[in-house]
Design a protein around this motif. Structure first.
Motif, PDB file in Angstrom:
ATOM      1  N   TRP A  76       0.820  -1.367   0.503  1.00 33.38           N
ATOM      2  CA  TRP A  76      -0.194   0.004   0.280  1.00 33.38           C
ATOM      3  C   TRP A  76       0.686   1.252   0.148  1.00 33.38           C
ATOM      4  O   TRP A  76       1.900   1.192   0.953  1.00 33.38           O
ATOM      5  N   ARG A  77       0.219   2.148  -0.761  1.00 30.77           N
ATOM      6  CA  ARG A  77       0.945   3.402  -0.652  1.00 30.77           C
ATOM      7  C   ARG A  77       0.306   4.543  -0.677  1.00 30.77           C
ATOM      8  O   ARG A  77      -1.493   4.571  -0.827  1.00 30.77           O
ATOM      9  N   GLN A  78       0.679   5.549  -0.114  1.00 28.58           N
ATOM     10  CA  GLN A  78      -0.344   6.939   0.375  1.00 28.58           C
ATOM     11  C   GLN A  78      -0.544   7.790  -0.564  1.00 28.58           C
ATOM     12  O   GLN A  78       0.333   8.011  -1.086  1.00 28.58           O
ATOM     13  N   VAL A  79      -1.750   8.230  -0.774  1.00 25.39           N
ATOM     14  CA  VAL A  79      -1.772   9.085  -2.209  1.00 25.39           C
ATOM     15  C   VAL A  79      -2.266   9.870  -1.512  1.00 25.39           C
ATOM     16  O   VAL A  79      -3.082  10.135  -0.702  1.00 25.39           O
ATOM     17  N   ILE A  80      -2.481  11.270  -3.066  1.00 21.23           N
ATOM     18  CA  ILE A  80      -3.475  12.420  -2.360  1.00 21.23           C
ATOM     19  C   ILE A  80      -4.271  13.130  -2.798  1.00 21.23           C
ATOM     20  O   ILE A  80      -5.041  13.721  -3.124  1.00 21.23           O
ATOM     21  N   GLU A 102      -7.541  10.975  -5.666  1.00 20.73           N
ATOM     22  CA  GLU A 102      -7.970   9.547  -6.202  1.00 20.73           C
ATOM     23  C   GLU A 102      -7.419   8.970  -7.346  1.00 20.73           C
ATOM     24  O   GLU A 102      -7.688   7.692  -7.614  1.00 20.73           O
ATOM     25  N   THR A 103      -6.369   9.719  -8.549  1.00 21.09           N
ATOM     26  CA  THR A 103      -5.921   9.263  -9.734  1.00 21.09           C
ATOM     27  C   THR A 103      -4.613   9.062  -9.415  1.00 21.09           C
ATOM     28  O   THR A 103      -3.986   8.710 -10.919  1.00 21.09           O
ATOM     29  N   GLN A 104      -3.862   9.424  -8.172  1.00 28.71           N
ATOM     30  CA  GLN A 104      -2.518   9.254  -8.185  1.00 28.71           C
ATOM     31  C   GLN A 104      -1.811   8.302  -8.539  1.00 28.71           C
ATOM     32  O   GLN A 104      -2.811   6.825  -7.856  1.00 28.71           O
ATOM     33  N   GLY A 105      -0.778   7.781  -9.271  1.00 34.22           N
ATOM     34  CA  GLY A 105      -0.809   6.850  -9.334  1.00 34.22           C
ATOM     35  C   GLY A 105      -1.301   5.497  -9.976  1.00 34.22           C
ATOM     36  O   GLY A 105      -0.767   4.268 -10.344  1.00 34.22           O
ATOM     37  N   ASP A 109      -1.676   0.446 -13.927  1.00 35.19           N
ATOM     38  CA  ASP A 109      -2.369   1.404 -14.751  1.00 35.19           C
ATOM     39  C   ASP A 109      -1.566   2.419 -15.211  1.00 35.19           C
ATOM     40  O   ASP A 109      -2.342   3.261 -13.990  1.00 35.19           O
ATOM     41  N   THR A 110      -0.096   3.247 -14.917  1.00 39.71           N
ATOM     42  CA  THR A 110       0.546   3.998 -14.333  1.00 39.71           C
ATOM     43  C   THR A 110       0.070   5.447 -14.638  1.00 39.71           C
ATOM     44  O   THR A 110      -0.046   5.479 -16.047  1.00 39.71           O
ATOM     45  N   ASP A 111      -1.039   5.687 -13.919  1.00 42.18           N
ATOM     46  CA  ASP A 111      -0.691   7.793 -14.943  1.00 42.18           C
ATOM     47  C   ASP A 111       0.834   8.357 -14.315  1.00 42.18           C
ATOM     48  O   ASP A 111       0.502   9.351 -13.797  1.00 42.18           O
ATOM     49  N   SER A 112       1.353   8.649 -15.583  1.00 43.89           N
ATOM     50  CA  SER A 112       2.165   9.387 -15.744  1.00 43.89           C
ATOM     51  C   SER A 112       2.811  10.502 -15.483  1.00 43.89           C
ATOM     52  O   SER A 112       3.248  11.410 -14.960  1.00 43.89           O
ATOM     53  N   SER A 113       1.474  11.140 -16.013  1.00 45.75           N
ATOM     54  CA  SER A 113       1.624  12.438 -15.845  1.00 45.75           C
ATOM     55  C   SER A 113       0.562  13.104 -14.587  1.00 45.75           C
ATOM     56  O   SER A 113       0.893  14.563 -14.344  1.00 45.75           O
ATOM     57  N   THR A 114       0.606  12.365 -13.220  1.00 41.53           N
ATOM     58  CA  THR A 114       0.049  12.796 -12.087  1.00 41.53           C
ATOM     59  C   THR A 114       0.745  12.307 -11.191  1.00 41.53           C
ATOM     60  O   THR A 114       1.651  11.312 -11.248  1.00 41.53           O
ATOM     61  N   SER A 115       1.176  13.444 -10.418  1.00 43.64           N
ATOM     62  CA  SER A 115       2.736  13.796  -9.677  1.00 43.64           C
ATOM     63  C   SER A 115       2.278  12.849  -8.468  1.00 43.64           C
ATOM     64  O   SER A 115       1.346  12.776  -8.242  1.00 43.64           O
ATOM     65  N   THR A 116       3.332  12.162  -7.887  1.00 41.95           N
ATOM     66  CA  THR A 116       3.661  10.897  -6.374  1.00 41.95           C
ATOM     67  C   THR A 116       4.387  11.801  -5.841  1.00 41.95           C
ATOM     68  O   THR A 116       4.920  11.451  -4.593  1.00 41.95           O
ATOM     69  N   ASP A 117       4.767  13.044  -5.957  1.00 39.71           N
ATOM     70  CA  ASP A 117       5.120  13.689  -5.075  1.00 39.71           C
ATOM     71  C   ASP A 117       4.425  14.447  -3.650  1.00 39.71           C
ATOM     72  O   ASP A 117       3.867  15.497  -4.146  1.00 39.71           O
ATOM     73  N   GLN A 145      -5.883  14.808   8.620  1.00 38.69           N
ATOM     74  CA  GLN A 145      -5.338  13.312   9.020  1.00 38.69           C
ATOM     75  C   GLN A 145      -6.504  12.187   9.319  1.00 38.69           C
ATOM     76  O   GLN A 145      -7.054  11.279  10.131  1.00 38.69           O
ATOM     77  N   GLU A 146      -7.604  13.071   8.875  1.00 40.91           N
ATOM     78  CA  GLU A 146      -8.771  12.541   9.643  1.00 40.91           C
ATOM     79  C   GLU A 146      -9.836  11.808   7.908  1.00 40.91           C
ATOM     80  O   GLU A 146     -10.500  10.910   8.018  1.00 40.91           O
ATOM     81  N   HIS A 147      -9.073  12.141   6.762  1.00 37.15           N
ATOM     82  CA  HIS A 147      -9.221  11.339   5.452  1.00 37.15           C
ATOM     83  C   HIS A 147      -7.777  11.263   5.077  1.00 37.15           C
ATOM     84  O   HIS A 147      -7.143  12.111   3.913  1.00 37.15           O
ATOM     85  N   LEU A 148      -7.171   9.913   5.055  1.00 36.55           N
ATOM     86  CA  LEU A 148      -5.672   9.557   4.428  1.00 36.55           C
ATOM     87  C   LEU A 148      -6.916   8.315   2.869  1.00 36.55           C
ATOM     88  O   LEU A 148      -8.018   7.485   3.169  1.00 36.55           O
ATOM     89  N   LEU A 149      -5.984   8.715   2.082  1.00 39.21           N
ATOM     90  CA  LEU A 149      -6.390   7.747   0.421  1.00 39.21           C
ATOM     91  C   LEU A 149      -4.855   7.351   1.084  1.00 39.21           C
ATOM     92  O   LEU A 149      -3.683   7.225   0.787  1.00 39.21           O
ATOM     93  N   PHE A 150      -5.050   5.551  -0.249  1.00 40.55           N
ATOM     94  CA  PHE A 150      -4.442   4.377   0.270  1.00 40.55           C
ATOM     95  C   PHE A 150      -3.943   3.743  -1.223  1.00 40.55           C
ATOM     96  O   PHE A 150      -5.376   3.189  -1.766  1.00 40.55           O
ATOM     97  N   ARG A 151      -3.270   3.798  -1.758  1.00 44.24           N
ATOM     98  CA  ARG A 151      -3.937   2.526  -3.366  1.00 44.24           C
ATOM     99  C   ARG A 151      -2.900   1.624  -2.736  1.00 44.24           C
ATOM    100  O   ARG A 151      -1.881   1.716  -2.770  1.00 44.24           O
ATOM    101  N   ARG A 152      -3.175   0.836  -3.870  1.00 41.89           N
ATOM    102  CA  ARG A 152      -2.713  -0.707  -3.554  1.00 41.89           C
ATOM    103  C   ARG A 152      -0.931  -1.006  -4.309  1.00 41.89           C
ATOM    104  O   ARG A 152      -1.693   0.317  -5.930  1.00 41.89           O
ATOM    105  N   GLU A 153      -0.478  -1.644  -4.690  1.00 40.61           N
ATOM    106  CA  GLU A 153       0.232  -1.696  -5.752  1.00 40.61           C
ATOM    107  C   GLU A 153       1.238  -2.846  -5.580  1.00 40.61           C
ATOM    108  O   GLU A 153       1.550  -3.194  -4.773  1.00 40.61           O
ATOM    109  N   VAL A 154       1.981  -3.181  -6.398  1.00 38.72           N
ATOM    110  CA  VAL A 154       2.715  -4.512  -6.697  1.00 38.72           C
ATOM    111  C   VAL A 154       4.140  -4.468  -6.021  1.00 38.72           C
ATOM    112  O   VAL A 154       4.555  -3.529  -7.002  1.00 38.72           O
TER     113      VAL A 154
END
Length: 299
Positions: A209-213, A215-218, A228-236, A244-253
């Motif tokens: 899992w990786r924290q993202v900022i 819905e489209t990041q990563g 299916d990586t969106d290279s145009s979306t910043s991951t920085d 801290q009340e609403h965190l987003l996480f995305r699965r990754e290989v």
């Protein structure tokens, strides 16, 4: 009741999947089955993608069935899971009679090793098995950028001899009742090395899992267990104020484990793998032995 040209009754095949009724794999499979003019083809498949939902079932809400057009088949798009689709399709409420064989697929991506636990495709076949019907889960080791749409047709054609042979066993009442078949077709289906009966292994795509900022990041996880990586979306994420009340996480290989001399290993070698599966989840013998001695002393 549908009949062949010679007057004999055509066996009924119910097709479902987890990629959705509009998926290329299901469409190719139905097209190949219909083109033989040997089967009556029924379709009960999800109205949208339901990959990796495993054997989940809809219990609290009604399930809708919408008639859709697929040449040569009687087809319905179902608002439920693959297990729902099979259950409804064999219930005699959606169709007037039960099928002789259920095929779930063709899935986009392989379903070998531990991934059969996650797979909605395998669950579609398992649901038929649990209800006493012969079934097959059928998956294709699709690789984006390598495979073409026509390869799904080749995959369906490659599995047709197995379908024909199974229906003979079913007709003769010699098909074993305590298993269903999980079949996976290699990426280079046009040059496959033949059919190989082989056991399920422990192969697994290792996830993290990786924290993202946003819905489209990563990018998103595909049903092929690739990103299916969106290279145009910043991951920085530096300097971004995260709630801290609403965190987003995305699965990754994170990696892949392949066990030798098992289903996924043979698939990668170019074989069409044929693996009988059941529904029991017994632990390995060494675990049984350990807990046999452990339980009396622990309590």
């Amino acid at each position: 009741m549908a009949c062949c040209v010679d007057g004999s009754v055509r066996p009924k095949i119910l097709v479902t999947n987890d990629d959705g009724i509009d998926a290329l794999g299901l469409q190719a499979l139905v097209r190949v089955l219909v083109s033989t003019n040997r089967f009556e083809v029924l379709v009960s498949a999800p109205d949208s993608e339901k990959s990796a939902v495993s054997h989940s079932a809809t219990c609290r809400n009604p399930v809708s069935a919408q008639r859709v057009h697929i040449d040569g088949a009687t087809a319905f798009a179902i608002s439920g899971t693959p297990a729902d689709c099979t259950s409804l399709g064999i219930s005699k409420t959606l169709f007037p009679s039960m099928p002789d064989l259920v095929i779930s697929g063709i899935n986009m991506g392989s379903n070998c090793g531990y991934h059969v636990v996650y797979s909605g495709t395998v669950a579609g076949a398992r649901e038929a098995f649990l209800n006493g019907l012969p079934s097959i889960s059928l998956s294709y080791d699709w690789v984006g950028g390598t495979n073409k749409i026509h390869d799904y047709t080749l995959a369906a054609e490659a599995c047709l001899p197995i379908v024909d042979a199974l229906l003979i066993e079913i007709k003769n009442k010699t098909y074993p009742q305590n298993c269903f078949l999980n079949i996976c077709v290699p990426t280079d289906v046009a040059n496959h090395k033949g059919y190989k009966l082989i056991q399920q292994g422990r192969s697994l795509v290792k996830m993290g899992w990786r924290q993202v900022i946003s819905e489209t990041q990563g990018g998103k996880m595909l049903s092929t267990m690739t990103m299916d990586t969106d290279s145009s979306t910043s991951t920085d994420m530096d300097g971004v104020a995260m709630s801290q009340e609403h965190l987003l996480f995305r699965r990754e290989v994170r990696g892949r484990y392949i066990e030798d001399n098992t289903d996924y290993h043979a698939l990668r070698q170019g074989y069409i793998t044929v693996t009988p599966l059941g529904a029991l989840s017994n632990a390995e013998i060494d675990c049984q032995a350990f807990f046999k001695g452990w339980l009396p002393s622990a309590l």
